[in-house]
Design a protein around this motif. Structure first.
Motif, PDB file in Angstrom:
ATOM      1  N   SER A  49      16.124  81.192  32.698  1.00 51.31           N
ATOM      2  CA  SER A  49      15.619  82.190  33.758  1.00 51.31           C
ATOM      3  C   SER A  49      16.060  81.569  35.183  1.00 51.31           C
ATOM      4  N   ILE A  50      16.865  81.166  34.980  1.00 53.88           N
ATOM      5  CA  ILE A  50      17.077  80.912  36.658  1.00 53.88           C
ATOM      6  C   ILE A  50      18.499  81.348  36.721  1.00 53.88           C
ATOM      7  N   PRO A  51      19.509  82.423  37.263  1.00 50.11           N
ATOM      8  CA  PRO A  51      20.453  82.493  37.582  1.00 50.11           C
ATOM      9  C   PRO A  51      21.409  81.464  37.896  1.00 50.11           C
ATOM     10  N   GLU A  52      22.202  81.552  37.447  1.00 50.21           N
ATOM     11  CA  GLU A  52      23.450  80.240  37.806  1.00 50.21           C
ATOM     12  C   GLU A  52      23.838  80.664  38.946  1.00 50.21           C
ATOM     13  N   HIS A  53      23.744  82.003  40.115  1.00 51.82           N
ATOM     14  CA  HIS A  53      24.571  82.200  40.893  1.00 51.82           C
ATOM     15  C   HIS A  53      24.000  81.425  41.961  1.00 51.82           C
ATOM     16  N   LEU A  54      21.935  81.381  42.111  1.00 54.35           N
ATOM     17  CA  LEU A  54      21.635  80.645  43.121  1.00 54.35           C
ATOM     18  C   LEU A  54      21.849  79.629  43.011  1.00 54.35           C
ATOM     19  N   TYR A  55      22.273  78.274  42.114  1.00 54.87           N
ATOM     20  CA  TYR A  55      23.122  77.593  42.137  1.00 54.87           C
ATOM     21  C   TYR A  55      24.832  76.960  43.208  1.00 54.87           C
ATOM     22  N   GLU A  56      25.275  78.095  42.635  1.00 52.50           N
ATOM     23  CA  GLU A  56      26.119  77.940  42.868  1.00 52.50           C
ATOM     24  C   GLU A  56      26.205  77.933  44.581  1.00 52.50           C
ATOM     25  N   ALA A  57      25.313  79.496  44.591  1.00 52.87           N
ATOM     26  CA  ALA A  57      25.397  79.269  46.490  1.00 52.87           C
ATOM     27  C   ALA A  57      24.849  78.726  47.075  1.00 52.87           C
ATOM     28  N   ALA A  58      23.944  77.087  46.897  1.00 51.21           N
ATOM     29  CA  ALA A  58      23.084  76.043  46.701  1.00 51.21           C
ATOM     30  C   ALA A  58      24.438  75.290  46.799  1.00 51.21           C
ATOM     31  N   GLU A  59      25.290  75.140  46.385  1.00 51.43           N
ATOM     32  CA  GLU A  59      26.244  74.239  46.137  1.00 51.43           C
ATOM     33  C   GLU A  59      27.251  74.248  47.318  1.00 51.43           C
ATOM     34  N   THR A  60      27.465  75.712  47.515  1.00 49.81           N
ATOM     35  CA  THR A  60      28.650  75.890  48.804  1.00 49.81           C
ATOM     36  C   THR A  60      28.090  76.201  49.858  1.00 49.81           C
ATOM     37  N   ASP A  61      26.707  75.599  49.435  1.00 44.32           N
ATOM     38  CA  ASP A  61      26.025  75.346  51.215  1.00 44.32           C
ATOM     39  C   ASP A  61      25.854  73.949  51.857  1.00 44.32           C
ATOM     40  N   GLY A  62      26.540  73.295  51.062  1.00 42.31           N
ATOM     41  CA  GLY A  62      26.035  72.082  50.692  1.00 42.31           C
ATOM     42  C   GLY A  62      25.081  71.372  50.335  1.00 42.31           C
ATOM     43  N   ALA A  63      24.007  71.598  49.353  1.00 43.38           N
ATOM     44  CA  ALA A  63      23.059  71.135  48.848  1.00 43.38           C
ATOM     45  C   ALA A  63      22.886  70.628  47.242  1.00 43.38           C
ATOM     46  N   GLY A  64      22.632  69.329  48.167  1.00 39.49           N
ATOM     47  CA  GLY A  64      22.325  68.155  46.801  1.00 39.49           C
ATOM     48  C   GLY A  64      21.322  68.586  45.912  1.00 39.49           C
ATOM     49  N   ARG A  65      20.875  67.366  44.732  1.00 42.04           N
ATOM     50  CA  ARG A  65      20.479  67.607  43.525  1.00 42.04           C
ATOM     51  C   ARG A  65      19.079  68.106  44.255  1.00 42.04           C
ATOM     52  N   TRP A  66      18.868  66.786  44.947  1.00 39.82           N
ATOM     53  CA  TRP A  66      17.120  66.999  45.298  1.00 39.82           C
ATOM     54  C   TRP A  66      17.008  68.304  45.961  1.00 39.82           C
TER      55      TRP A  66
ATOM     56  N   LYS B 180      18.989  71.027  45.236  1.00 41.88           N
ATOM     57  CA  LYS B 180      18.364  72.691  44.520  1.00 41.88           C
ATOM     58  C   LYS B 180      16.417  72.548  43.952  1.00 41.88           C
ATOM     59  N   PHE B 181      17.003  70.940  43.570  1.00 42.58           N
ATOM     60  CA  PHE B 181      15.788  71.061  42.832  1.00 42.58           C
ATOM     61  C   PHE B 181      14.215  71.428  43.332  1.00 42.58           C
ATOM     62  N   ARG B 182      14.948  71.305  44.984  1.00 45.14           N
ATOM     63  CA  ARG B 182      13.173  72.107  45.498  1.00 45.14           C
ATOM     64  C   ARG B 182      13.154  73.364  46.364  1.00 45.14           C
ATOM     65  N   TYR B 183      14.080  73.985  46.490  1.00 50.62           N
ATOM     66  CA  TYR B 183      14.261  75.485  46.842  1.00 50.62           C
ATOM     67  C   TYR B 183      14.637  76.128  46.293  1.00 50.62           C
ATOM     68  N   ILE B 184      15.207  75.791  44.988  1.00 51.80           N
ATOM     69  CA  ILE B 184      15.881  76.648  44.004  1.00 51.80           C
ATOM     70  C   ILE B 184      14.805  76.746  42.270  1.00 51.80           C
ATOM     71  N   THR B 185      14.447  75.254  41.929  1.00 49.78           N
ATOM     72  CA  THR B 185      14.134  75.935  41.444  1.00 49.78           C
ATOM     73  C   THR B 185      12.892  74.757  41.079  1.00 49.78           C
ATOM     74  N   MET B 186      12.237  74.075  42.130  1.00 47.86           N
ATOM     75  CA  MET B 186      10.524  74.970  42.317  1.00 47.86           C
ATOM     76  C   MET B 186      10.298  76.427  42.165  1.00 47.86           C
ATOM     77  N   PRO B 187      11.107  76.659  43.104  1.00 40.17           N
ATOM     78  CA  PRO B 187      10.380  77.878  43.351  1.00 40.17           C
ATOM     79  C   PRO B 187      10.657  79.450  41.771  1.00 40.17           C
ATOM     80  N   GLN B 188      11.666  78.819  41.707  1.00 35.31           N
ATOM     81  CA  GLN B 188      11.704  80.071  40.749  1.00 35.31           C
ATOM     82  C   GLN B 188      10.979  79.782  39.396  1.00 35.31           C
ATOM     83  N   LEU B 189       9.879  78.631  39.435  1.00 32.66           N
ATOM     84  CA  LEU B 189       9.342  77.887  38.133  1.00 32.66           C
ATOM     85  C   LEU B 189       8.233  78.634  38.816  1.00 32.66           C
ATOM     86  N   LYS B 190       7.546  78.906  39.790  1.00 31.37           N
ATOM     87  CA  LYS B 190       6.334  79.092  40.481  1.00 31.37           C
ATOM     88  C   LYS B 190       5.288  80.246  39.295  1.00 31.37           C
TER      89      LYS B 190
END
Length: 285
Positions: free
Chosen positions: A171-188, A190-200
């Motif tokens: 259910s996590i929107p894919e555009h959040l990961y795309e925006a994070a990649e644009t800002d230079g976020a790595g795998r960790w 994206k996991f810390r600032y997108i995946t875990m908060p969205q899974l809360k």
């Protein structure tokens, strides 16, 4: 129907916790003498036999609960992250993950009991084969029995957490990961600032339910260790069972059940207010 199934037994158990209900009054419980808080006084007295064993069992129950919930959530999250990737056989893997959870509990526990056997069990055989031990460990008696019930309960329930978390990942929107990649976020990142908060929202429900289910779990300790295990594996549900149905001290057993119920409700309330309630009040969820 809900009142008959849930609330009436709770009220009945709360009532007999104030009564000296034992073998002499089983057939005429209405004549059992009311002793007030005497049952609770015995339990809260650490110098009495009942009190000392009760607090030991409560400590082991809390250890069992914390270790199991951490293990269930960690394994569930790791499995959900793997299932969220694209690979061949994904549907089959997703189905196989559910096997420990949908298998009959008694069959699962008896299978683990054979694996934990001292001389012929698979677990000691594997540990000897890789050189981790020389002899054989006693898993079902002694200080390691708490590890045995924790391992079985974790293995049995992590698929449920995995499927819940997998649904959350979907259910996590894919555009959040795309925006994070644009800002230079790595795998960790994206996991810390997108995946875990969205899974809360899913995570807090999983932890809350698993805490309550683990506190009141009876099947795994009873089938794996028996009614009278070592102190390490004597969780509170087994202790209550022994006093209520082996010693015929239903009043004491009901008092212990009431205390366990209150402990579970307090933990659930604190968890809700600190983790869930604040999020709802703040409008984050």
């Amino acid at each position: 129907m809900m009142g008959l199934i849930h609330f009436l037994p709770i009220i009945w158990g709360f009532y007999i916790s104030f009564v000296e209900l034992d073998a002499a009054y089983v057939s005429n419980w209405w004549n059992a003498p009311i002793v007030g808080l005497e049952n609770y006084a015995k339990i809260f007295n650490p110098n009495s036999i009942v009190g000392a064993e009760f607090w030991t069992s409560l400590r082991q129950t809390l250890i069992f609960t914390v270790a199991s919930v951490v293990g269930i959530y960690t394994l569930g999250l790791a499995t959900a992250l793997l299932l969220n990737r694209d690979f061949r056989g994904k549907l089959a893997a997703r189905t196989l993950v559910l096997v420990p959870w949908i298998a009959p509990a008694v069959v699962t526990v008896l299978t683990w009991q054979m694996m934990f056997r001292t001389d012929t069990g698979m677990i000691n055989h594997i540990l000897r084969s890789v050189g981790l031990i020389d002899g054989s460990f006693f898993w079902l008696i002694g200080p390691r029995s708490i590890f045995a019930i924790t391992a079985v309960w974790t293995w049995q329930n992590f698929p449920w957490a995995a499927i819940m978390l997998y649904a959350g990942l979907q259910s996590i929107p894919e555009h959040l990961y795309e925006a994070a990649e644009t800002d230079g976020a790595g795998r960790w990142g994206k996991f810390r600032y997108i995946t875990m908060p969205q899974l809360k929202p899913v995570s807090v429900v999983i932890v809350l339910l698993m805490v309550v289910w683990t506190l009141i779990n009876f099947t795994v300790p009873y089938v794996l260790l028996g009614a009278s295990p070592s102190d390490s594996g004597k969780v509170l549900m087994l202790f209550i069972y022994n006093y209520a149905f082996s010693n015929w001290s239903f009043g004491l057993g009901a008092a212990m059940s009431t205390i366990l119920f209150i402990v579970a409700m307090i933990l659930a309330y604190i968890y809700y207010k600190r983790v869930i309630g604040g999020e709802f009040e703040g409008g984050a969820i």
